[in-house]
Design a protein around this motif. Structure first.
Motif, PDB file in Angstrom:
ATOM      1  N   SER A 131       0.870  -1.172   0.000  1.00 18.27           N
ATOM      2  CA  SER A 131       0.000   0.000   0.000  1.00 18.27           C
ATOM      3  C   SER A 131       0.908   1.224   0.000  1.00 18.27           C
ATOM      4  N   VAL A 132       0.397   2.345  -0.491  1.00 21.35           N
ATOM      5  CA  VAL A 132       1.181   3.575  -0.571  1.00 21.35           C
ATOM      6  C   VAL A 132       0.422   4.688   0.152  1.00 21.35           C
ATOM      7  N   THR A 133       1.079   5.294   1.119  1.00 22.42           N
ATOM      8  CA  THR A 133       0.510   6.415   1.871  1.00 22.42           C
ATOM      9  C   THR A 133       1.448   7.605   1.731  1.00 22.42           C
ATOM     10  N   VAL A 134       0.919   8.760   1.376  1.00 19.41           N
ATOM     11  CA  VAL A 134       1.726   9.975   1.271  1.00 19.41           C
ATOM     12  C   VAL A 134       1.046  11.071   2.079  1.00 19.41           C
ATOM     13  N   VAL A 136       7.545  15.699   3.911  1.00 17.37           N
ATOM     14  CA  VAL A 136       6.593  14.815   3.252  1.00 17.37           C
ATOM     15  C   VAL A 136       7.014  13.373   3.496  1.00 17.37           C
ATOM     16  N   ARG A 137       6.069  12.576   3.980  1.00 20.73           N
ATOM     17  CA  ARG A 137       6.339  11.177   4.314  1.00 20.73           C
ATOM     18  C   ARG A 137       5.720  10.258   3.261  1.00 20.73           C
ATOM     19  N   VAL A 138       6.555   9.405   2.681  1.00 23.48           N
ATOM     20  CA  VAL A 138       6.085   8.366   1.767  1.00 23.48           C
ATOM     21  C   VAL A 138       6.147   7.049   2.524  1.00 23.48           C
ATOM     22  N   GLY A 139       4.994   6.458   2.758  1.00 26.20           N
ATOM     23  CA  GLY A 139       4.919   5.234   3.546  1.00 26.20           C
ATOM     24  C   GLY A 139       4.467   4.052   2.717  1.00 26.20           C
TER      25      GLY A 139
END
Length: 515
Positions: A132-135, A148-151
């Motif tokens: 999954s991609v969370t920004v 900015v966090r890219v998870g």
């Protein structure tokens, strides 16, 4: 893992058709005058140069992917950031031990991504293999700067009975330096506990090395043989020098000889990585690992121990061996690694995973990826599946934190993050994306979620510890160490998370220590 440096894009954009979709990228260095001027304008602080005036259209190029979603890629000069995924945590563990002993870790051992990835995150998880991609993000106290966090998150770890069987070859350092309390004794205790925790259909082999390497136990099924394995572990004794090269070579030979089809074949190297005899050339040792990786699919898990620790060599070994590293200094940490983490690491949900973040030049003037310096991949190699990425298992999260300067008054799309990986069984490529708008940024770091704040505190702490290295300038909005310690203490109380409490303790210890 092979090293690839990011190359600044210049020249006309080309549409390149790939198996995963359409990738816009630049080619022909020096073809564009604007791009060349931007290259020459790059600042010494490590941030990409501000962009030339934006195109009149005001739009970011978008291409349709085969699954019907948009894949957005920023135009020249270079608004792409590409890196191989990394779940290592050894740098943070070693830093904590060093600080607890009253010293500061050397700046060269500080890798911010390993600090950030040492903490639990709150990302949504996918149902199957992949990510999954969370920004998300928040504005800092520095004008126009945000974090900015890219998870990225994999599916939850399955029940122990559902994973594939493991074929684990333990390569154990029994050199003289391992006599220090918390080294060989810790490893033996942990291996004994782990032997009782593994399943009957798992297999283990044991290789030791000092002046020379020896296969103490060939690949052996756990079922009906636990007593034999316990006897081999309990009989281990400290010997003399550290012939790490011989240990690695014999370990991989033992793993290949005991290779099991349908199982996860992995070498687990437990060492202080202080090679001092035999073949001590890192590149030669690494080449041996690379061959076993490519031909037989054997991966490496490095477990570092000892107050004096060859951090760089262990990390390079794990990178080349398609694996990762961690560091243990207490019995509690060792039990967590061998009895909880290792079984999770047996399974893989993604091979050769890479991430690419495309920043929108209409809203972003410059950016900086915090850490991942030795995981960088050339932008144009993002969809080249021959280029190594990172191997990731279930139950993992990967976090990348960016310092991003937005254009004054800019509003709209900020960035799109895409992760690409190969299916572990079929090696078919897959992608998933997430995006963030400027309106989604929290007004301040303190106003963001608790887990986002923990990420930021860990990154700021790593940044402060390596500041003695003059190549690194402070991150935007970086607080003083005292303020950072107070923030960490507040988060520890708020989250009631022991790992966050340990972070607060480490920051507090660092306040009173100078180089």
């Amino acid at each position: 893992m092979k090293r690839y440096r990011i190359r600044r894009l210049s020249g006309a954009l080309l549409a390149l058709t790939t198996a995963g979709g359409l990738l816009l990228t630049g080619c022909g260095a020096g073809d564009s005058g604007d791009a060349s001027r931007a290259d020459r304008a790059e600042k010494a602080d490590g941030f990409p140069a501000p962009a030339p005036p934006a195109p009149d259209s005001g739009e970011v190029s978008g291409e349709q992917h085969e699954d019907g979603t948009d894949r957005e890629f920023a135009p020249e000069p270079d608004y792409l950031s590409t890196f191989a995924l990394d779940v290592d945590t050894a740098s943070y563990g070693y830093a904590r031990r060093t600080l607890a002993e009253g010293a500061r870790p050397h700046p060269s051992t500080i890798r911010p991504e390993e600090f950030v990835n040492s903490f639990r995150q709150d990302y949504e998880r996918p149902d199957g293999n992949g990510f999954s991609v969370t920004v998300d993000g928040a504005r800092t106290s520095a004008e126009d700067w945000s974090l900015v966090r890219v998870g990225l998150a994999t599916r939850p770890a399955e029940d122990e009975g559902e994973r594939p069987p493991a074929a684990l070859t333990f390569v154990l350092d029994v050199s003289g330096s391992m006599s220090e309390p918390g080294r060989l004794d810790l490893a033996k205790e942990s291996l004994a506990v782990m032997t009782d925790r593994l399943r009957d259909d798992d297999s283990v082999a044991l290789v030791t090395f000092s002046d020379e390497a020896e296969t103490v136990l060939p690949m052996t099924r756990l079922g009906g043989n636990r007593g034999r394995i316990h006897g081999a572990v309990s009989g281990l004794e400290v010997q003399q020098s550290t012939n790490l090269g011989a240990g690695v070579e014999t370990g991989y030979a033992t793993a290949v000889e005991g290779l099991r089809e349908g199982a996860t074949n992995r070498v687990v190297l437990v060492s202080d990585a202080l090679a001092n005899t035999g073949d001590t050339d890192a590149d030669t040792i690494l080449e041996r690992i690379d061959g076993a990786r490519r031909e037989h699919g054997v991966t490496l898990f490095g477990v570092g121990v000892g107050s004096e620790y060859g951090d760089e060599l262990m990390e390079r070994l794990a990178d080349r061996g398609d694996g990762h590293t961690t560091y243990v200094s207490t019995a509690e940490e060792a039990r967590e690694v061998f009895c909880e983490e290792l079984p999770r690491h047996v399974d893989l949900t993604a091979r050769d995973a890479k991430a690419q973040v495309a920043f929108d030049p209409q809203t972003v003037s410059r950016f900086r990826l915090i850490g991942y310096e030795n995981r960088e991949v050339a932008d144009e190699d993002f969809r080249d599946d021959r280029v190594d990425g990172g191997e990731v298992g279930p139950g993992h999260t990967v976090t990348a934190l960016y310092a991003v300067r937005t254009r004054p008054g800019a509003d709209g799309h900020l960035a799109t993050a895409t992760v690409r990986w190969l299916d572990p069984a079929t090696r078919a490529p897959h992608e998933e994306s997430g995006r963030v708008e400027t309106t989604a940024l929290d007004d301040s770091v303190r106003g963001a979620s608790a887990r986002f704040q923990v990420t930021v505190v860990a990154a700021y702490f790593a940044d402060a510890l390596r500041r003695e290295d003059t190549r690194h300038t402070p991150l935007p909005g970086a607080p003083g160490m005292r303020e950072l310690a107070e923030h960490a203490d507040e988060l520890a109380r708020r989250t009631e998370d022991e790992e966050v409490r340990q972070l607060a303790t480490a920051i507090d210890q660092a306040q009173g220590i100078t180089y």
